[in-house]
Write a protein that holds these residues in place. Structure first.
Motif, PDB file in Angstrom:
ATOM      1  N   ILE A  71       0.845  -1.202   0.000  1.00  0.00           N
ATOM      2  CA  ILE A  71       0.000   0.000   0.000  1.00  0.00           C
ATOM      3  C   ILE A  71       0.877   1.248   0.000  1.00  0.00           C
ATOM      4  O   ILE A  71       0.622   2.200  -0.741  1.00  0.00           O
ATOM      5  CB  ILE A  71      -0.967  -0.009   1.201  1.00  0.00           C
ATOM      6  CG1 ILE A  71      -2.003  -1.111   1.016  1.00  0.00           C
ATOM      7  CG2 ILE A  71      -1.628   1.342   1.389  1.00  0.00           C
ATOM      8  CD1 ILE A  71      -2.839  -1.403   2.248  1.00  0.00           C
ATOM      9  N   GLU A  72       1.916   1.235   0.826  1.00  0.00           N
ATOM     10  CA  GLU A  72       2.830   2.380   0.884  1.00  0.00           C
ATOM     11  C   GLU A  72       3.463   2.626  -0.485  1.00  0.00           C
ATOM     12  O   GLU A  72       3.521   3.769  -0.953  1.00  0.00           O
ATOM     13  CB  GLU A  72       3.915   2.129   1.930  1.00  0.00           C
ATOM     14  CG  GLU A  72       4.938   3.246   2.024  1.00  0.00           C
ATOM     15  CD  GLU A  72       6.072   2.921   2.983  1.00  0.00           C
ATOM     16  OE1 GLU A  72       6.945   3.806   3.144  1.00  0.00           O
ATOM     17  OE2 GLU A  72       6.114   1.827   3.573  1.00  0.00           O
ATOM     18  N   ALA A  73       3.945   1.566  -1.127  1.00  0.00           N
ATOM     19  CA  ALA A  73       4.573   1.715  -2.441  1.00  0.00           C
ATOM     20  C   ALA A  73       3.569   2.235  -3.464  1.00  0.00           C
ATOM     21  O   ALA A  73       3.889   3.127  -4.267  1.00  0.00           O
ATOM     22  CB  ALA A  73       5.161   0.381  -2.910  1.00  0.00           C
ATOM     23  N   ALA A  74       2.355   1.715  -3.449  1.00  0.00           N
ATOM     24  CA  ALA A  74       1.331   2.173  -4.398  1.00  0.00           C
ATOM     25  C   ALA A  74       1.012   3.656  -4.182  1.00  0.00           C
ATOM     26  O   ALA A  74       0.870   4.415  -5.149  1.00  0.00           O
ATOM     27  CB  ALA A  74       0.067   1.328  -4.257  1.00  0.00           C
ATOM     28  N   ASN A  75       0.917   4.063  -2.920  1.00  0.00           N
ATOM     29  CA  ASN A  75       0.656   5.479  -2.627  1.00  0.00           C
ATOM     30  C   ASN A  75       1.800   6.366  -3.108  1.00  0.00           C
ATOM     31  O   ASN A  75       1.574   7.443  -3.670  1.00  0.00           O
ATOM     32  CB  ASN A  75       0.427   5.688  -1.125  1.00  0.00           C
ATOM     33  CG  ASN A  75      -0.904   5.155  -0.662  1.00  0.00           C
ATOM     34  OD1 ASN A  75      -1.812   4.917  -1.456  1.00  0.00           O
ATOM     35  ND2 ASN A  75      -1.027   4.956   0.630  1.00  0.00           N
ATOM     36  N   ALA A  79       1.386  11.907  -9.884  1.00  0.00           N
ATOM     37  CA  ALA A  79       0.770  13.232  -9.765  1.00  0.00           C
ATOM     38  C   ALA A  79       1.813  14.326  -9.964  1.00  0.00           C
ATOM     39  O   ALA A  79       1.555  15.324 -10.652  1.00  0.00           O
ATOM     40  CB  ALA A  79       0.097  13.377  -8.396  1.00  0.00           C
ATOM     41  N   ARG A  80       2.987  14.142  -9.377  1.00  0.00           N
ATOM     42  CA  ARG A  80       4.064  15.116  -9.560  1.00  0.00           C
ATOM     43  C   ARG A  80       4.481  15.187 -11.026  1.00  0.00           C
ATOM     44  O   ARG A  80       4.744  16.276 -11.546  1.00  0.00           O
ATOM     45  CB  ARG A  80       5.289  14.742  -8.702  1.00  0.00           C
ATOM     46  CG  ARG A  80       5.152  15.123  -7.259  1.00  0.00           C
ATOM     47  CD  ARG A  80       5.257  16.641  -7.143  1.00  0.00           C
ATOM     48  NE  ARG A  80       4.845  17.109  -5.852  1.00  0.00           N
ATOM     49  CZ  ARG A  80       5.608  17.789  -5.025  1.00  0.00           C
ATOM     50  NH1 ARG A  80       6.841  18.060  -5.348  1.00  0.00           N
ATOM     51  NH2 ARG A  80       5.122  18.196  -3.883  1.00  0.00           N
ATOM     52  N   THR A  81       4.548  14.049 -11.690  1.00  0.00           N
ATOM     53  CA  THR A  81       4.929  14.022 -13.102  1.00  0.00           C
ATOM     54  C   THR A  81       3.900  14.760 -13.948  1.00  0.00           C
ATOM     55  O   THR A  81       4.264  15.546 -14.839  1.00  0.00           O
ATOM     56  CB  THR A  81       5.079  12.562 -13.580  1.00  0.00           C
ATOM     57  OG1 THR A  81       6.074  11.925 -12.776  1.00  0.00           O
ATOM     58  CG2 THR A  81       5.476  12.490 -15.043  1.00  0.00           C
ATOM     59  N   ILE A  82       2.622  14.544 -13.668  1.00  0.00           N
ATOM     60  CA  ILE A  82       1.562  15.220 -14.431  1.00  0.00           C
ATOM     61  C   ILE A  82       1.625  16.723 -14.188  1.00  0.00           C
ATOM     62  O   ILE A  82       1.547  17.518 -15.134  1.00  0.00           O
ATOM     63  CB  ILE A  82       0.182  14.637 -14.055  1.00  0.00           C
ATOM     64  CG1 ILE A  82       0.067  13.200 -14.567  1.00  0.00           C
ATOM     65  CG2 ILE A  82      -0.943  15.517 -14.602  1.00  0.00           C
ATOM     66  CD1 ILE A  82      -1.112  12.432 -14.000  1.00  0.00           C
ATOM     67  N   ARG A  83       1.780  17.127 -12.930  1.00  0.00           N
ATOM     68  CA  ARG A  83       1.884  18.560 -12.626  1.00  0.00           C
ATOM     69  C   ARG A  83       3.097  19.176 -13.319  1.00  0.00           C
ATOM     70  O   ARG A  83       3.016  20.269 -13.885  1.00  0.00           O
ATOM     71  CB  ARG A  83       2.003  18.783 -11.115  1.00  0.00           C
ATOM     72  CG  ARG A  83       0.745  18.542 -10.363  1.00  0.00           C
ATOM     73  CD  ARG A  83       1.000  18.737  -8.884  1.00  0.00           C
ATOM     74  NE  ARG A  83      -0.168  18.397  -8.099  1.00  0.00           N
ATOM     75  CZ  ARG A  83      -0.134  18.169  -6.807  1.00  0.00           C
ATOM     76  NH1 ARG A  83       1.004  18.241  -6.142  1.00  0.00           N
ATOM     77  NH2 ARG A  83      -1.240  17.865  -6.163  1.00  0.00           N
ATOM     78  N   ALA A 123      12.684   6.739  -5.075  1.00  0.00           N
ATOM     79  CA  ALA A 123      13.551   5.989  -4.162  1.00  0.00           C
ATOM     80  C   ALA A 123      12.750   5.411  -2.993  1.00  0.00           C
ATOM     81  O   ALA A 123      12.946   4.248  -2.605  1.00  0.00           O
ATOM     82  CB  ALA A 123      14.672   6.893  -3.647  1.00  0.00           C
ATOM     83  N   ARG A 124      11.840   6.206  -2.443  1.00  0.00           N
ATOM     84  CA  ARG A 124      11.013   5.728  -1.326  1.00  0.00           C
ATOM     85  C   ARG A 124      10.090   4.592  -1.770  1.00  0.00           C
ATOM     86  O   ARG A 124       9.889   3.617  -1.026  1.00  0.00           O
ATOM     87  CB  ARG A 124      10.198   6.882  -0.751  1.00  0.00           C
ATOM     88  CG  ARG A 124      11.053   7.878   0.030  1.00  0.00           C
ATOM     89  CD  ARG A 124      10.313   9.135   0.418  1.00  0.00           C
ATOM     90  NE  ARG A 124       9.067   8.868   1.121  1.00  0.00           N
ATOM     91  CZ  ARG A 124       8.093   9.762   1.239  1.00  0.00           C
ATOM     92  NH1 ARG A 124       8.201  10.965   0.701  1.00  0.00           N
ATOM     93  NH2 ARG A 124       6.996   9.464   1.899  1.00  0.00           N
ATOM     94  N   ALA A 125       9.516   4.710  -2.959  1.00  0.00           N
ATOM     95  CA  ALA A 125       8.622   3.653  -3.464  1.00  0.00           C
ATOM     96  C   ALA A 125       9.401   2.357  -3.682  1.00  0.00           C
ATOM     97  O   ALA A 125       8.927   1.265  -3.332  1.00  0.00           O
ATOM     98  CB  ALA A 125       7.952   4.102  -4.753  1.00  0.00           C
ATOM     99  N   ARG A 126      10.599   2.481  -4.236  1.00  0.00           N
ATOM    100  CA  ARG A 126      11.411   1.273  -4.463  1.00  0.00           C
ATOM    101  C   ARG A 126      11.837   0.637  -3.142  1.00  0.00           C
ATOM    102  O   ARG A 126      11.899  -0.591  -3.030  1.00  0.00           O
ATOM    103  CB  ARG A 126      12.610   1.612  -5.337  1.00  0.00           C
ATOM    104  CG  ARG A 126      12.195   1.850  -6.775  1.00  0.00           C
ATOM    105  CD  ARG A 126      13.360   2.046  -7.693  1.00  0.00           C
ATOM    106  NE  ARG A 126      12.880   2.152  -9.071  1.00  0.00           N
ATOM    107  CZ  ARG A 126      13.482   2.837 -10.006  1.00  0.00           C
ATOM    108  NH1 ARG A 126      14.607   3.479  -9.745  1.00  0.00           N
ATOM    109  NH2 ARG A 126      12.971   2.889 -11.222  1.00  0.00           N
ATOM    110  N   ALA A 127      12.123   1.451  -2.145  1.00  0.00           N
ATOM    111  CA  ALA A 127      12.479   0.913  -0.822  1.00  0.00           C
ATOM    112  C   ALA A 127      11.288   0.181  -0.209  1.00  0.00           C
ATOM    113  O   ALA A 127      11.449  -0.894   0.387  1.00  0.00           O
ATOM    114  CB  ALA A 127      12.951   2.036   0.103  1.00  0.00           C
TER     115      ALA A 127
END
Length: 186
Positions: free
Chosen positions: A45-49, A56-60, A115-119
């Protein structure tokens, strides 16, 4: 016993103790498995979030860069004062887009989010590996209990020995789940 075969209660006590020890290890392995399963779900769940925030950052970032590029197209046709205001806005947009690429102070730039998502994914994968090791250990304990129980009914001591051997295998897998879950991939 009158007229019947003598039952060796000493061996039954040993098998009963074996069954009790196997049941104890089964409970511990099941607890470890459940804990690791819960951890894996939480990390997933953390990785998906984090990946959603990254998107969202990429779209912005893309939207702001596109706005800056679009505004540049109209600059030559604008009066001097308006062109200067648009140029300032373009710089603000470009600065915002650059900030969204990397924000080490908040950890919310695209690079930091990745990096956080991969961790989180790595923690999830380790927890899943541990879960599987515990589950294999649990299965060995369960079959060991069945074999040891069958030895009491049938009087075949080899079944109790096989149950004990499966208990040792179960302990091995439970220890792998705790100490080195990624050592063996099944």
């Amino acid at each position: 016993m009158a007229g019947g075969a003598q039952v060796d209660h000493t061996s039954h006590k040993g098998v009963a103790l074996l069954i009790a020890v196997l049941a104890l290890f089964l409970a511990l392995a099941e607890t470890g498995a459940k804990s690791q399963q819960t951890e894996a779900i939480s990390r997933n769940i953390e990785a998906a979030n984090l990946w959603a925030f990254f998107q969202a950052r990429t779209i912005r970032q893309t939207t702001v860069r596109t706005a800056a590029e679009h505004a540049a197209l109209g600059l030559p046709a604008l009066p001097e004062g308006a062109a200067a205001a648009i140029a300032r806005q373009q710089e603000a947009w470009r600065g915002q887009a650059a900030r969204w690429e990397s924000e080490p102070e908040t950890g919310e730039g695209r690079r930091e989010l990745m990096a956080r998502a991969r961790a989180a994914e790595a923690k999830r994968d380790r927890s899943l590996a541990a879960y599987h090791q515990y589950e294999i250990g649990s299965a060995a304990f369960q079959v060991g209990i069945v074999l040891a129980s069958a030895s009491v009914i049938t009087g075949v001591g080899l079944l109790a020995m096989a149950g004990g051997a499966l208990g040792v295998i179960g302990v091995g897998f439970a220890l792998l789940g705790f100490f080195a879950p990624t050592l063996i991939h099944l």
